[in-house]
Design an enzyme around this catalytic site. Structure first.
Site, short mmCIF file in Angstrom:
data_model
loop_
_atom_site.label_atom_id
_atom_site.label_comp_id
_atom_site.label_asym_id
_atom_site.label_seq_id
_atom_site.Cartn_x
_atom_site.Cartn_y
_atom_site.Cartn_z
N HIS A 1 14.01 -15.17 12.06
CA HIS A 1 13.63 -15.14 13.48
C HIS A 1 12.13 -15.27 13.71
CE1 HIS A 1 17.51 -12.92 14.95
NE2 HIS A 1 17.77 -13.95 14.17
N CYS B 1 0.88 -1.17 0.00
CA CYS B 1 0.00 0.00 0.00
C CYS B 1 0.91 1.21 0.00
CB CYS B 1 -1.01 -0.02 1.15
SG CYS B 1 -0.38 0.25 2.82
#
Length: 147
Positions: A98, A65
Protein backbone atom coordinates in the site's frame (compact mmCIF):
# COMPACT_ATOMS: atom_id res chain seq x y z
CA UNK A 1 18.48 -7.61 -4.01
CA UNK A 2 20.81 -4.84 -2.80
CA UNK A 3 19.96 -4.13 0.84
CA UNK A 4 21.52 -1.61 3.21
CA UNK A 5 21.28 -2.23 6.94
CA UNK A 6 22.14 0.07 9.82
CA UNK A 7 21.53 0.24 13.55
CA UNK A 8 22.51 1.90 16.77
CA UNK A 9 24.35 0.19 19.63
CA UNK A 10 21.14 -1.30 21.08
CA UNK A 11 20.50 -3.23 17.87
CA UNK A 12 24.11 -4.05 16.99
CA UNK A 13 23.76 -7.78 17.73
CA UNK A 14 20.45 -8.14 15.84
CA UNK A 15 21.94 -6.27 12.88
CA UNK A 16 24.85 -8.70 12.68
CA UNK A 17 22.54 -11.71 12.78
CA UNK A 18 20.22 -10.28 10.13
CA UNK A 19 23.11 -9.20 7.90
CA UNK A 20 24.55 -12.72 7.89
CA UNK A 21 21.12 -14.27 7.30
CA UNK A 22 20.39 -11.92 4.38
CA UNK A 23 23.74 -12.79 2.79
CA UNK A 24 22.96 -16.50 3.24
CA UNK A 25 19.62 -15.83 1.51
CA UNK A 26 21.52 -14.53 -1.53
CA UNK A 27 21.19 -10.77 -1.06
CA UNK A 28 23.95 -8.20 -1.51
CA UNK A 29 24.14 -6.46 1.87
CA UNK A 30 25.83 -3.18 2.76
CA UNK A 31 26.35 -2.98 6.52
CA UNK A 32 26.46 0.75 7.24
CA UNK A 33 27.37 0.28 10.87
CA UNK A 34 28.11 0.66 13.54
CA UNK A 35 30.96 -1.85 13.57
CA UNK A 36 30.91 -2.38 17.34
CA UNK A 37 28.42 -2.01 20.19
CA UNK A 38 29.80 1.23 21.65
CA UNK A 39 27.20 3.94 22.24
CA UNK A 40 26.25 5.81 19.05
CA UNK A 41 23.48 8.16 17.99
CA UNK A 42 20.76 6.48 15.90
CA UNK A 43 20.04 9.61 13.77
CA UNK A 44 23.55 9.42 12.26
CA UNK A 45 22.96 5.88 11.04
CA UNK A 46 19.36 6.56 10.01
CA UNK A 47 20.43 9.51 7.85
CA UNK A 48 23.22 7.46 6.27
CA UNK A 49 20.85 4.60 5.50
CA UNK A 50 18.32 7.00 3.97
CA UNK A 51 20.98 8.53 1.71
CA UNK A 52 22.10 5.12 0.43
CA UNK A 53 18.55 4.05 -0.42
CA UNK A 54 17.62 7.46 -1.86
CA UNK A 55 20.60 7.51 -4.24
CA UNK A 56 19.86 3.98 -5.48
CA UNK A 57 22.98 2.33 -4.07
CA UNK A 58 20.59 0.01 -2.21
CA UNK A 59 17.12 -1.02 -3.34
CA UNK A 60 15.81 -1.40 0.21
CA UNK A 61 16.89 -0.49 3.70
CA UNK A 62 16.59 -2.09 7.11
CA UNK A 63 16.85 0.25 10.09
CA UNK A 64 17.28 -1.02 13.64
CA UNK A 65 17.46 0.56 17.07
CA UNK A 66 16.23 -0.40 20.51
CA UNK A 67 12.57 0.36 19.79
CA UNK A 68 12.78 1.08 16.06
CA UNK A 69 11.07 4.41 16.66
CA UNK A 70 14.00 6.80 16.72
CA UNK A 71 15.81 5.43 13.70
CA UNK A 72 12.58 5.27 11.67
CA UNK A 73 11.99 8.96 12.40
CA UNK A 74 15.54 9.76 11.25
CA UNK A 75 15.16 7.75 8.04
CA UNK A 76 11.82 9.38 7.25
CA UNK A 77 13.40 12.87 7.33
CA UNK A 78 14.57 12.09 3.78
CA UNK A 79 11.61 12.77 1.45
CA UNK A 80 12.62 9.89 -0.83
CA UNK A 81 12.25 7.36 1.99
CA UNK A 82 9.17 5.61 3.27
CA UNK A 83 10.32 3.73 6.35
CA UNK A 84 7.72 1.60 8.11
CA UNK A 85 8.18 0.53 11.72
CA UNK A 86 6.63 -2.92 12.05
CA UNK A 87 6.46 -5.73 14.58
CA UNK A 88 4.81 -8.50 12.55
CA UNK A 89 4.80 -9.70 8.91
CA UNK A 90 1.34 -8.48 7.85
CA UNK A 91 2.27 -4.88 8.57
CA UNK A 92 5.54 -5.36 6.67
CA UNK A 93 3.65 -6.72 3.64
CA UNK A 94 1.04 -3.94 3.76
CA UNK A 95 3.77 -1.31 4.05
CA UNK A 96 5.12 -2.55 0.72
CA UNK A 97 1.78 -3.21 -0.99
CA UNK A 98 0.00 0.00 0.00
CA UNK A 99 2.80 2.44 0.83
CA UNK A 100 5.69 1.30 -1.38
CA UNK A 101 7.89 1.33 1.73
CA UNK A 102 11.54 1.20 0.75
CA UNK A 103 12.84 0.84 4.29
CA UNK A 104 11.78 -1.35 7.19
CA UNK A 105 12.41 -0.47 10.84
CA UNK A 106 12.48 -2.96 13.67
CA UNK A 107 13.05 -2.63 17.41
CA UNK A 108 15.75 -4.96 18.68
CA UNK A 109 14.44 -4.79 22.26
CA UNK A 110 10.93 -5.64 21.09
CA UNK A 111 11.38 -8.07 18.19
CA UNK A 112 13.08 -11.47 18.35
CA UNK A 113 15.23 -12.85 15.56
CA UNK A 114 12.55 -15.18 14.14
CA UNK A 115 9.93 -12.43 14.01
CA UNK A 116 12.47 -10.04 12.52
CA UNK A 117 13.25 -12.55 9.76
CA UNK A 118 9.52 -13.08 9.09
CA UNK A 119 8.97 -9.31 8.83
CA UNK A 120 11.93 -8.87 6.49
CA UNK A 121 10.83 -11.80 4.31
CA UNK A 122 7.37 -10.28 3.91
CA UNK A 123 8.91 -6.86 3.21
CA UNK A 124 11.26 -8.18 0.52
CA UNK A 125 8.76 -10.52 -1.17
CA UNK A 126 5.81 -8.13 -1.41
CA UNK A 127 5.45 -5.88 -4.46
CA UNK A 128 3.90 -2.43 -4.46
CA UNK A 129 0.25 -2.68 -5.49
CA UNK A 130 0.22 0.60 -7.44
CA UNK A 131 -3.22 1.57 -8.70
CA UNK A 132 -5.22 3.53 -6.15
CA UNK A 133 -2.18 3.65 -3.86
CA UNK A 134 0.17 5.33 -6.34
CA UNK A 135 -1.19 8.86 -5.98
CA UNK A 136 -1.09 8.65 -2.21
CA UNK A 137 2.48 7.43 -2.22
CA UNK A 138 3.46 10.28 -4.54
CA UNK A 139 2.05 12.73 -2.00
CA UNK A 140 4.29 11.30 0.70
CA UNK A 141 7.33 12.68 -1.12
CA UNK A 142 5.62 15.96 -2.01
CA UNK A 143 3.59 17.06 1.03
CA UNK A 144 2.54 20.41 -0.47
CA UNK A 145 1.04 18.78 -3.56
CA UNK A 146 -2.72 19.37 -3.78
CA UNK A 147 -5.26 16.59 -4.34
Amino acid sequence: MRIAIASDHAAFELKALLRDWLIDEGHEVADLGPDRDDRVDYPDFGYLLADVVADGTAERGIALCGSGIGISIAVNRNPALRCALVSEPLSAALAREHNDANCLALGARLTGIDMAKACITAFLETEFGGGRHAGRVEKLSHPTQES
